[in-house]
Design a protein around this motif. Structure first.
Motif: not given
Length: 379
Positions: A58-64, A180-188, A190-198
């Motif tokens: 939430v804090v690092g990748f989503l930026g909230e 495994a869950v969070i790193q694979n999510f971030i590299r998918s 969906h994770g790129r969409a989250v970092t784009a929002i940030r």
């Protein structure tokens, strides 16, 4: 660094944590003598890593900014601990009871993430921080004012204590699952969409990203693993008291994320292990009248680390002497002048558009001696 199509850097944290778990696990399972304080430190370290990595979502990748992570952990600890206490007489205090408690604690924390996330994630910055902080304080107050027969009230909930020789092994296995869950999510995608929002929420909306959906997804994922950490906490202690999950604990988890670097999974892991070690050792060393100095020394150490990581004057020193640079320097073969070989290129067969002898045979005539036709001679 790549091996075939595999990026080795993506799996270093798995290898290091897996190796440490294997080494300590074999020592414990083979009957080797491990101090109970060391076993408890390993349990606390695993719990802190799960909390830091999940909050980094939430804090690092989503930026909230979220200050309610301890609240989600509190929900998981109480509900998971209660399920474990109810099932222990029938199923015993074994892996099955632990698994059921983990599922229940994670599911309830995720549900709270949905309930709080839908209205809260419409806010930003300080307003979101205030709402999540209020959620954590409300959860703590609710469990603190329950009856003795439900969740123990102010005295806390009595929970079964898992065998110290094995609990840290299960805890670090759950650390690997979290990674495994969070790193694979971030590299998918969906994770790129989250970092784009940030990076830019307006631009993300303009490209068709469902901002509310991905914010809520990241929030739920973070809350789920906070609930898992809460269940492990309930198994690591004999009693779960709501006072533990206050504002200060949320700040401590946030410090782990910020200290490790925003958006850095490996940094969060290292910072979580370091801060847990510092807290445990300071509490052990500073006893009696010196206990009041614990927070002072803890704050000074954190200030020194933050200054070292962020001071511009130390940038060259950090780049030269960080762990990655030192490892690369050790692995890089040393320069040996005796290994210098002659250039194997055959310059006589290098293809050119113009033969070298033609270029060298061109007659150069001064400009003032050129006639109107461009040939040499007087006008």
């Amino acid at each position: 660094m790549r091996i075939g199509k595999i990026k080795v850097n993506h799996y270093i944290n798995y290898a290091v944590i897996g190796l440490l778990t294997l080494v300590f696990g074999l020592i414990s399972l083979s009957g080797g003598r491990m101090d109970s304080s060391l076993l408890f430190l390993l349990e606390k370290t695993a719990i802190s890593i799960i909390l830091a990595v999940s909050l980094s979502m939430v804090v690092g990748f989503l930026g909230e900014l979220s200050l309610g992570h301890a609240g989600f952990m509190c929900v998981g600890a109480y509900l998971g601990g209660k399920v474990a206490a109810v099932l222990e007489p029938a199923l015993g205090n074994g892996p099955l009871t632990l698994l059921v408690a983990l599922v229940v604690g994670a599911a309830v924390a995720a549900a709270c993430g949905v309930v709080i996330g839908i209205p809260a994630l419409r806010l930003r910055g300080d307003y979101l921080a205030i709402v999540t902080l209020a959620f954590g304080e409300i959860v703590k107050s609710v469990f603190q004012n329950t009856s003795d027969t439900t969740f123990g009230g102010a005295l806390g909930l009595d929970t079964p204590r898992y065998d110290k020789r094995y609990l840290f092994i299960f805890a670090f296995i759950l650390v690997l699952v979290t990674l495994a869950v969070i790193q694979n999510f971030i590299r998918s995608k969906h994770g790129r969409a989250v970092t784009a929002i940030r990076d830019n929420e307006i631009a993300a909306k303009a490209t068709g990203i469902n901002v509310t959906k991905y914010k809520l997804l990241a929030f739920i994922l973070s809350a789920t693993f906070a609930g898992v950490a809460g269940v492990l906490y309930s198994y690591s202690n004999y009693t779960v008291q709501s006072a533990k999950f206050g504002y200060n604990y949320s700040i401590e988890i946030l410090v782990m994320v910020v200290l490790g670097g925003m958006g850095s999974i490996n940094g969060s892991i290292i910072a979580a292990a370091l801060i847990t070690f510092l807290n445990t050792k300071l509490a052990t060393i500073l006893t009696g009248d010196l206990a009041v100095l614990q927070n002072l020394f803890y704050a000074l150490i954190l200030i020194v680390i933050v200054v070292y990581n962020n001071a511009p004057a130390l940038k060259n020193f950090r780049n030269k002497y960080n762990a990655g640079a030192l490892i690369k320097k050790l692995l890089k073969p040393k320069h040996d002048p005796s290994n210098i070989k002659d250039d194997a290129a055959k310059w006589d067969v290098v293809p050119t558009k113009i033969e070298m002898n033609e270029i060298l045979s061109v007659d150069m005539v001064p400009q003032d001696k050129l006639d109107l036709t461009g040939k040499g001679g007087k006008r």
